[in-house]
Each structure stands twice: as structure tokens, then as C-alpha cells.
Design a protein around this motif. Structure first.
Motif, short mmCIF file in Angstrom:
data_model
loop_
_atom_site.label_atom_id
_atom_site.label_comp_id
_atom_site.label_asym_id
_atom_site.label_seq_id
_atom_site.Cartn_x
_atom_site.Cartn_y
_atom_site.Cartn_z
N PRO A 1 0.81 -1.22 0.00
CA PRO A 1 0.00 0.00 0.00
C PRO A 1 0.84 1.27 0.00
O PRO A 1 0.39 2.31 -0.49
CB PRO A 1 -0.84 -0.12 1.28
N HIS A 2 2.07 1.20 0.53
CA HIS A 2 2.93 2.38 0.54
C HIS A 2 3.31 2.78 -0.88
O HIS A 2 3.29 3.97 -1.23
CB HIS A 2 4.18 2.11 1.37
N ILE A 3 3.64 1.79 -1.70
CA ILE A 3 3.98 2.08 -3.10
C ILE A 3 2.78 2.66 -3.83
O ILE A 3 2.89 3.63 -4.58
CB ILE A 3 4.51 0.82 -3.80
N ARG A 4 1.62 2.07 -3.60
CA ARG A 4 0.41 2.61 -4.24
C ARG A 4 0.17 4.05 -3.81
O ARG A 4 -0.19 4.91 -4.62
CB ARG A 4 -0.81 1.74 -3.90
N GLN A 5 0.39 4.34 -2.52
CA GLN A 5 0.18 5.70 -2.03
C GLN A 5 1.13 6.70 -2.70
O GLN A 5 0.72 7.80 -3.09
CB GLN A 5 0.38 5.74 -0.51
N LEU A 6 2.40 6.30 -2.87
CA LEU A 6 3.37 7.17 -3.54
C LEU A 6 2.92 7.48 -4.97
O LEU A 6 3.00 8.62 -5.43
CB LEU A 6 4.75 6.50 -3.57
N LEU A 7 2.46 6.44 -5.67
CA LEU A 7 2.05 6.63 -7.06
C LEU A 7 0.74 7.39 -7.17
O LEU A 7 0.56 8.18 -8.10
CB LEU A 7 1.97 5.28 -7.75
N VAL A 8 -0.19 7.15 -6.25
CA VAL A 8 -1.44 7.93 -6.24
C VAL A 8 -1.13 9.41 -6.13
O VAL A 8 -1.69 10.24 -6.85
CB VAL A 8 -2.36 7.48 -5.09
N PHE A 9 -0.21 9.75 -5.23
CA PHE A 9 0.16 11.16 -5.04
C PHE A 9 0.82 11.73 -6.30
O PHE A 9 0.48 12.82 -6.76
CB PHE A 9 1.11 11.30 -3.85
N ALA A 10 1.77 10.96 -6.88
CA ALA A 10 2.50 11.45 -8.05
C ALA A 10 1.58 11.63 -9.25
O ALA A 10 1.64 12.66 -9.94
CB ALA A 10 3.64 10.49 -8.40
N PHE A 11 0.72 10.66 -9.51
CA PHE A 11 -0.19 10.78 -10.64
C PHE A 11 -1.27 11.83 -10.39
O PHE A 11 -1.67 12.55 -11.30
CB PHE A 11 -0.84 9.42 -10.96
N GLY A 12 -1.72 11.92 -9.15
CA GLY A 12 -2.71 12.95 -8.82
C GLY A 12 -2.16 14.34 -9.02
O GLY A 12 -2.85 15.24 -9.53
N LYS A 13 -0.89 14.54 -8.65
CA LYS A 13 -0.25 15.84 -8.84
C LYS A 13 -0.14 16.19 -10.31
O LYS A 13 -0.17 17.37 -10.69
CB LYS A 13 1.14 15.81 -8.19
N ALA A 14 -0.01 15.17 -11.16
CA ALA A 14 0.08 15.38 -12.61
C ALA A 14 -1.30 15.49 -13.26
O ALA A 14 -1.38 15.66 -14.48
CB ALA A 14 0.87 14.24 -13.25
N GLY A 15 -2.36 15.37 -12.47
CA GLY A 15 -3.71 15.56 -12.99
C GLY A 15 -4.42 14.31 -13.44
O GLY A 15 -5.44 14.39 -14.12
N PHE A 16 -3.92 13.14 -13.05
CA PHE A 16 -4.54 11.89 -13.45
C PHE A 16 -5.50 11.37 -12.38
O PHE A 16 -5.28 11.58 -11.19
CB PHE A 16 -3.47 10.81 -13.70
N GLY A 17 -6.51 10.65 -12.82
CA GLY A 17 -7.32 9.88 -11.90
C GLY A 17 -6.66 8.54 -11.66
O GLY A 17 -5.94 8.03 -12.53
N THR A 18 -6.84 7.98 -10.48
CA THR A 18 -6.21 6.70 -10.17
C THR A 18 -7.21 5.72 -9.58
O THR A 18 -8.17 6.10 -8.92
CB THR A 18 -5.05 6.87 -9.17
N LEU A 19 -6.95 4.45 -9.87
CA LEU A 19 -7.65 3.33 -9.27
C LEU A 19 -6.60 2.44 -8.65
O LEU A 19 -5.44 2.45 -9.09
CB LEU A 19 -8.44 2.55 -10.32
N GLU A 20 -6.96 1.66 -7.62
CA GLU A 20 -5.99 0.82 -6.96
C GLU A 20 -6.46 -0.63 -6.88
O GLU A 20 -7.66 -0.90 -6.83
CB GLU A 20 -5.73 1.32 -5.53
#
Length: 245
Positions: A17-36
Motif C-alpha cells: 500500500p505504501h507504493i500505491r500511495q506514492l504513485l497515487v500522489f505522483a499521478f494525482g499531482k500530474a492531474g490523473f485519476g487513479t484506481l488501486e
């Protein structure tokens, strides 16, 4: 989160979950929607339910690993797949590419690099995250012998029958078709795929070429790509004759 309002939707598949959290933040900052998804079975369900633009897929997961998820996705979908690997093992990387992956990165990785390379994949597919094409950018269907490529819809056909390709496979074939008499070195193909400096290898390009040859051979196209020993690859005659080289 209203993912439809985002420039693209990324499915993040990792049991950490830590890796997913890092990527959620990075993609969200770039304007993407994310699913996990925390495992392979959940990943397959998410793809079927939401049809994401790209799947970030960890290779080493319990129950169903990323390579098996890729196999199952490729049976029904051409969604771009970006592998995450915890081992710096080229055999695993090449196997992932041969199964239909589009890119890979080895842990630990930079989330910004993952986002940048994901955006490069999405731009090549004409995804919602890519830049809009102007009328001047419109490209007609490219043809050579029995081969035809439609850059607008990212579809390939052999003698009128569609052949399903991944993003990377299509881009390699389009590169060769742009100069049908020219021999392209592996380094030149890598530059066309990612831009100079990305961590691809000659062996990875060879794996993609093998995939292309196999797919088109199944459709009757045994002369798709020629090998020039010590130099690189060139588009074949694409007439259905037995390939040379």
C-alpha cells in the motif's frame, strides 16, 4: 474522486500500500485519476469495470503475479501495461515484454520517472492524457505490401485482417514502415520509442520483434521484418513470401 474529469485514469496494482500511495500522489499531482488494486484478481476486476487508460503492474505479488495478470489481460485487451519489478533481472523484464508489456522500471524507482514514462506511453496511444491532434497532424493509413497501419486508430492489418498489437509493437512497426528500405539499428529504434537515455536494451527490442513476427506469421505474414546481422532490422517485403534474415 470524479475520474472522468481527469486527463486519464491509471490503475495501480501492487500488494504494497505504501507504493500505491506514492504513485497515487505522483499521478494525482500530474492531474490523473487513479484506481488501486492490491492483488491480481482485483486488478482484472478493475480493468473490466473501469477500462483504465494504463495499468501499472507489479510483477511479484502473492496469489496471482503480474505476469499472469498480463497474460489474462492480453487475451481480451490491448490496454498499455507498465511493469514494476523488485528484481533487477533482465530475464523477468524480457518475459514481461514478450507477454505484451509496454515498459518496465525496477524498484526502488522515482515516482516522477514512472509518471513521465507513463505519459509517453499515453501520448503514443492518443489517450485523453495526450495532446490533442490538430488537423495538420492527421495521418493517412500507411501501407506496404499486405501490411497496413492506421496511426489514427492504432490498428494494424495484414491482407485486410486486423492484428492486435501493443503500443510498443505498433510504434516499432510504424518506425520501420516510415523508411521501408532503411535498416534501423536497435539504438535508433530505442530512441524512437522512449527518447535517448531510457533504460531499454537490445534484448528488449529483439523480444518485441519476435512478438511482431509471431503475430503476423499467424496471419500469414512470414516476411514482416528482416534482420541485418550486426546492424539491426528492416521492414520485409510484406508479400507473404518466406522471410529472409
Amino acid at each position: 474522486m470524479n475520474i472522468s474529469a481527469m486527463p486519464g485514469t491509471i490503475l495501480l496494482v501492487d500488494d504494497d500500500p505504501h507504493i500505491r500511495q506514492l504513485l497515487v500522489f505522483a499521478f494525482g499531482k500530474a492531474g490523473f485519476g487513479t484506481l488501486e488494486a492490491g492483488d491480481g484478481e482485483e486488478a482484472l476486476a478493475q480493468v473490466e469495470r473501469h477500462a483504465p487508460d494504463l495499468v501499472i503492474l507489479d510483477i511479484n505479488m502473492p496469489r496471482m503475479d503480474g505476469l499472469e495478470v498480463c497474460r489474462r489481460l492480453r487475451a481480451t485487451s490491448e490496454v498499455p501495461i507498465f511493469f514494476l519489478s523488485s528484481r533487477d533481472d533482465e530475464i523477468d523484464r524480457v518475459l514481461g515484454i514478450e507477454l505484451g508489456g509496454d515498459d518496465y522500471v525496477v524498484k526502488p524507482f522515482s515516482p516522477r520517472e514512472v509518471v513521465a514514462r507513463s505519459m509517453a506511453i499515453l501520448r503514443r496511444t492518443g489517450s485523453r492524457s495526450g495532446s490533442s491532434a490538430s488537423p495538420a497532424d492527421t495521418v493517412t493509413v500507411l501501407r506496404h505490401g499486405l501490411l497496413s497501419l492506421d496511426p489514427e486508430s492504432w490498428t494494424a492489418q495484414w491482407h485486410g485482417h486486423e492484428v492486435g498489437l501493443t503500443v510498443t509493437e505498433f510504434t516499432i512497426l510504424r518506425t520501420l514502415l516510415a523508411g521501408p528500405t532503411r535498416i534501423f539499428s536497435r539504438d535508433q529504434i530505442i530512441d524512437r520509442l522512449r527518447g535517448p537515455g531510457f533504460a531499454l536494451t537490445d534484448r528488449t527490442i529483439d523480444s518485441h520483434v519476435r512478438n511482431l513476427r509471431r503475430k503476423f506469421a499467424e496471419a500469414g505474414g512470414s516476411d514482416l521484418i528482416e534482420t541485418r546481422a550486426g546492424i539491426g532490422y528492416r521492414l520485409g517485403t510484406c508479400t507473404g513470401a518466406t522471410a529472409q534474415g
